[in-house]
Write an enzyme that holds these catalytic residues in place. Structure first.
Site, PDB file in Angstrom:
ATOM      1  N   CYS A  23     -36.547 -33.328 -54.752  1.00  0.00           N
ATOM      2  CA  CYS A  23     -37.155 -33.371 -53.906  1.00  0.00           C
ATOM      3  C   CYS A  23     -38.618 -33.979 -53.890  1.00  0.00           C
ATOM      4  O   CYS A  23     -39.104 -35.058 -53.467  1.00  0.00           O
ATOM      5  CB  CYS A  23     -37.201 -33.160 -52.719  1.00  0.00           C
ATOM      6  N   VAL A  77     -40.950 -37.259 -53.014  1.00  0.00           N
ATOM      7  CA  VAL A  77     -41.448 -37.262 -51.727  1.00  0.00           C
ATOM      8  C   VAL A  77     -43.251 -37.627 -52.306  1.00  0.00           C
ATOM      9  O   VAL A  77     -43.819 -38.668 -51.613  1.00  0.00           O
ATOM     10  CB  VAL A  77     -41.335 -36.142 -50.856  1.00  0.00           C
TER      11      VAL A  77
HETATM   12  S1  SF4 Z   1     -35.712 -29.250 -53.320  1.00  0.00           S
HETATM   13 FE1  SF4 Z   1     -33.446 -31.196 -52.845  1.00  0.00          FE
HETATM   14  S2  SF4 Z   1     -32.963 -31.670 -55.023  1.00  0.00           S
HETATM   15 FE2  SF4 Z   1     -33.895 -29.211 -54.788  1.00  0.00          FE
HETATM   16  S3  SF4 Z   1     -32.788 -27.986 -54.641  1.00  0.00           S
HETATM   17 FE3  SF4 Z   1     -33.642 -28.974 -52.774  1.00  0.00          FE
HETATM   18  S4  SF4 Z   1     -32.234 -30.563 -52.059  1.00  0.00           S
HETATM   19 FE4  SF4 Z   1     -31.728 -30.370 -54.053  1.00  0.00          FE
END
Ligand code: SF4
Ligand code: SF4
Lengths: 477, 472
Positions: free
Chosen positions: B118, B122
């Site tokens: 993520c 982002v």
């Molecule tokens: S931060 Fe995003 S990529 Fe990492 S475990 Fe959580 S949902 Fe999945």
């Protein structure tokens, strides 16, 4: 080998293993590894530093420390994993912090509540969604005593203001709503997540509960997460000593326990790394004293019982001595059964923030020797507490990489490796007995007098399992 | 301590609660889906000497590895470049470059499969550009292939990540299609499949049918590695040479529909012949698989296969009475659900509640039309986008005889006092299930064994003396 030779050999091993790294990584990693020798009574192992990119680390993130470790076991609070689905999904139901209560009524431990962020939430922000979610939580779970909001990476990056949502919603639903800013990119391991979670308890709950009289023998346990029932096993001893465990932080915990953590005569801290912050805070602000204790293995349990009892009166001391006496024979029986099977066996450990030192005594009770140990996310303080407890020649590794641990194990050839799920099958493929030392490999408890027989049996079962003998096919050379 | 219990467990079991529960709009409780990079990691593990590389937080990488290890009880290797707060400000380029350099030095992979968590998504890291710079700075050799996949977790689910990574791997490793270099192989893509035995079953069937094939990706030897007393980091996977030749495939056969659309579209764009079938679970869907392979080879279906099919039919007729008319609830990934529901309908079982958290409109249509076309599908409802807390409400208000799904279903099953047969991912509380295929004709037999014996076990456990019988 003499101790001196052992030390030399292991130092040599470290150098050889570090050879594979590019210069910069090698320089970095060398600072995290040491062999205990006579000169370095407190061998400086660098710790709590950034992980080298591209190596295989076992470390997790702040969210794991805050949600998985500290908040997750608070059973009557709904914990919202705020952000995309993954983090919450992977930390759902896999830590073994047992809790007693009606699931879905006043116990929400086996749940995953998530805001399941979609792209629109990233673009427009998730605050509105969070408000709605909190409304829905109280509608569906009216017995929840509060709501915690555990933010995942994106939340902090898109500039959401979960604090003001929490404030507004707390007023509206007339329950504590606790924002926990534990985005995974904060800090360098689970450790900062513990700290952030401790701070959130301090800021939002501690001292804000219904007042309560402090009984003369009221105590709290801090940093026992009730893995496989550990906290219950610890509590049993303390209560037999005449003490009254009114709070556990956090294992099978309630919101009220977090509010009233300071309303005890004494706080007993087991996992120092993850909960020292709040223990110190309670001492400074409310004058609640704390001491560390260790309930792994009869030797340490006995020492700890005496240390704890010494904080109270003769009545408690008398009962404490009786408890020690009561369990002396059954524990000796465990030792008599297993020690002959385990005597002289060596162990290498690599665990979180406490067990790499706390559990050494339990192995020693079984005649075993810890020849290597290290932490995923310890700080200097932890190593300072560890090193004196180790024999000369012990290999010490901080945030050890997968490759280092494999190589160290190959060279030091321990009889048992104790680490986590990510390491387990690597060593088992090497034909090496292994136990998961975070989850107790789905066994436990290991704490207390109840735990030691199970611990001893499990270590014996791992080391002496007949399965290891079948690895080699009779026709292979 | 006073415990003022405002509500009780009974309330959770009421129709009133069910309605309240289904009225929820934003809160998700116990979803049956993981995030994209987990699927990307699974995919990457299926290529020879491929090193999965998470560009983003190390915490995510730890979670993916643990989750897969718990299901397979196998080591799962993946590195990450451990981005932290400063990367959030300055971007993750320096971590990525240093990470590549170290990972390559330590693990000498033949390919690095890089995907994002993520955080990187982002802040909008441009991994393609960063990779160019990494090679420019000679952090890794220019000719070391690095496959890229953007796997934002706020879109899709683990099956999406699988698809994106697969496309990335082919894009990175395969040489352009040349009409005069077309190979004779059928490239079979299993899709997000967590049964190593399914992969082995595909290979066995393809061999029996004398089809030159490549299974892409193939995690069977990676996630079901033998214990020979040594640990191999790269114990198997689709050979790189066959990856290089992927675009020259005679044809691609996709054994899952919903976990592969991106890759299929990409291949079609490259003018590679592509065929897609439903996951071959149950007789009819397995027949389709066999027919697709036979069409490819141009040969008759070997008698051996017909006999094998006959054995599975024999098992079905032998034990139809234990499944016929029984009511089932199911949850899981779209492809697995289509297959298992199809199998139940073949047995005369009646699916009642079907929960698919990561449903898509196409899946919904396919499932609903399959249900509509069977007399046993008439009482079924597909709950698209719903979660396991919805499922719990369904189970306690409209009871069924059995729940089928992954280990996360155990709480709902317990509350409804029905058995859970574990099919799906992850299975973390039973051993070896991934070592038994659910695809193919042998999968039919395995599913019958699991489902029927569970019913019979229940019957024995709960029957009173007079009804405790030798024969069932
Ligand atoms: S931060 Fe995003 S990529 Fe990492 S475990 Fe959580 S949902 Fe999945
Ligand atoms: S005992 Fe170790 S693994 Fe457990 S919470 Fe403390 S630091 Fe973490």
């Amino acid at each position: 080998m003499s101790t001196k030779e052992t030390i030399e050999f292991r130092k040599q091993v470290v150098e050889e293993v570090l050879e594979v790294y590019p210069e910069k990584a090698k320089k970095n990693r060398r600072q995290h590894i040491a062999v205990k020798d006579s000169e370095c009574a407190s061998c400086a192992v660098k710790s709590n530093a950034k992980t080298v990119p591209g190596i295989m680390t076992a470390r997790g993130c702040a969210y794991a420390g805050a949600k998985g470790v500290v908040w997750g076991p608070v059973k009557d609070v709904v914990h919202i994993s705020h952000g995309p689905v993954g983090c919450g999904y992977y930390s759902w139901g896999n830590r073994r912090n047992l809790a007693d209560g009606e699931i879905g009524v006043d116990n929400f431990v086996p749940f995953l509540f998530t805001s399941d962020f979609q792209e629109s939430d990233i673009i427009y922000g998730g605050d509105k969604k969070l408000e709605k979610i909190i409304d829905e939580v109280v509608g569906l779970f009216p017995n929840a005593k509060g709501v915690s909001v555990l933010s995942e990476c994106p939340v902090g990056l898109i500039g959401d203001d979960i604090e003001s949502v929490a404030r507004r919603m707390s007023e509206k639903i007339e329950l504590p709503v606790i924002p926990v800013r534990c985005e995974g990119f904060r800090g360098i391991s689970q450790s900062l997540g513990h700290h952030i979670a401790n701070d959130a308890i301090r800021d939002h709950l501690l001292g804000k509960g219904p007042a309560r009289e402090i009984g003369p023998y009221d105590i709290g346990i801090i940093g026992d997460y009730n893995i496989g029932g550990d906290a219950w096993a610890s509590k049993k001893i303390l209560e037999e000593m005449g003490l009254k465990v009114v709070n556990i932080w956090t294992g099978d915990s309630t919101l009220e326990m977090l509010q009233n953590g300071h309303l005890v005569k004494l706080n007993l801290i087991h996992c120092f790394r993850s909960m020292n912050y709040i223990a110190k805070h309670m001492e400074e602000t409310y004058g609640t004293p704390w001491i560390e204790f260790n309930f792994f293995g009869p030797t340490k349990i006995k020492e700890s019982i005496l240390k704890i009892a010494a904080q109270f009166d003769d009545y408690i001391m008398e009962k404490a001595l009786k408890v020690i006496e009561k369990y002396a024979a059954p524990m000796q029986k465990v030792i008599d059964t297993y020690r002959p099977r385990l005597e002289g066996k060596s162990v290498m450990l690599y665990v979180g923030g406490l067990r790499p030192r706390h559990i050494v005594g339990a192995y020693e009770d079984l005649g075993m020797e810890v020849i290597g140990t290290g932490y995923e996310f310890a700080h200097n303080e932890d190593y300072e507490k560890t090193i004196p407890a180790l024999k000369e020649g012990t290999l010490i590794y901080d945030d050890v990489t997968a490759l280092e641990l494999e190589e160290f194990v190959k060279k030091l050839k321990p009889d048992l490796v104790g680490s986590g799920i990510k390491e387990k099958y690597v060593f088992e493929k090497m034909g090496l007995p292994f136990r998961q030392m975070h989850s107790w490999d789905y066994s436990g408890p290991y704490h207390g007098y109840e735990g030691f027989p199970i611990f001893a049996r499990d270590m014996d079962m791992a080391i002496n399992s007949p399965t290891w003998k079948s690895i080699k096919a009779p026709w292979t050379k | 301590m006073e415990t003022c219990t405002k509500v009780t467990k009974e309330w959770l079991n009421t129709q009133e609660y069910r309605e309240k529960n289904f009225a929820r709009e934003k809160l998700v409780i116990n979803p049956a889906k993981a995030c994209q990079p987990l699927g990307a990691l699974l995919c990457a593990l299926g290529i020879e000497a491929s090193l999965p590389f998470v560009h983003g937080s190390q915490g995510c990488a730890a979670y993916f590895r643990s989750t897969l290890s718990r299901h397979y009880r196998e080591p799962v290797a993946a590195v990450s470049d451990s981005m932290t707060e400063d990367s959030a400000v300055f971007g993750g380029q320096s971590n990525l470059i240093e990470g590549l350099k170290n990972a390559n030095a330590l693990y000498s992979p033949k390919v690095i499969a890089m995907f994002t968590s993520c955080m990187a998504e982002v802040i909008g890291d441009d991994i393609n550009a960063y990779l160019g710079n990494a090679k420019e700075q000679e952090a890794i050799p220019k000719d070391l292939p690095v496959a890229l996949a953007n796997t934002p977790s706020f879109k899709g689910s683990h099956i999406t990540g699988y698809d994106t990574m697969l496309k990335g791997l082919i894009e990175c490793l395969a040489t352009p299609r040349q009409e005069d270099k077309i190979n004779n192989r059928l490239y079979v893509v299993p899709g997000f499949d967590t049964y190593t035995a399914n992969l082995r079953e595909y290979k066995r069937l393809l061999k029996v049918m004398d089809a030159p094939y490549t299974l892409l990706p193939d995690q069977s030897d990676v996630l079901d590695a033998p214990n020979l007393g040594t640990y191999e980091l790269y114990p198997g996977g689709t050979p790189i040479t066959e990856m290089n030749d992927a675009l020259n495939a005679a044809s691609f056969l996709f054994a899952q529909t919903y976990s592969t659309p991106t890759t299929r579209k990409y291949l079609a764009g490259m003018e590679v012949p592509v065929e897609v079938i439903s996951m071959p679970i149950g007789v009819e869907k397995t027949d389709k698989f066999i027919e697709a392979v036979a069409k490819f080879t141009g040969k008759e279906v070997p008698e051996e296969i017909t006999i094998e099919r006959g054995r599975s039919i024999d098992a079905m007729t032998d034990s139809h009475q234990y499944i016929h008319g029984k009511k089932f609830a199911l949850f899981g990934d779209p492809d697995v659900l289509i297959g298992v529901v199809s199998f139940l309908l073949e047995m005369g079982g009646e699916p009642v509640h079907i929960v698919c958290t990561n449903s898509t409109p196409l899946f919904k249509k396919a499932m609903e039309s399959m249900l509509a076309s069977s007399p046993y599908g008439q009482t079924a409802t597909l709950y698209a986008g719903k979660d396991l807390w919805h499922l719990r409400s369904l189970l306690v208000t409209e009871p069924v005889d059995m729940l089928i799904g992954d280990s996360h279903g155990k709480w709902a099953a317990r509350d409804a006092n029905i058995p859970l047969v574990r099919i799906g991912f992850p299975i973390t509380d039973r051993v070896n299930l991934h070592r038994y295929p659910i695809v193919g004709y042998s999968g039919v037999i395995n599913m019958i064994t699991m489902i029927v014996n569970t019913f019979l076990e229940e019957k024995d456990r709960t029957s009173t003396d007079p009804y405790f019988e030798m024969m069932r």
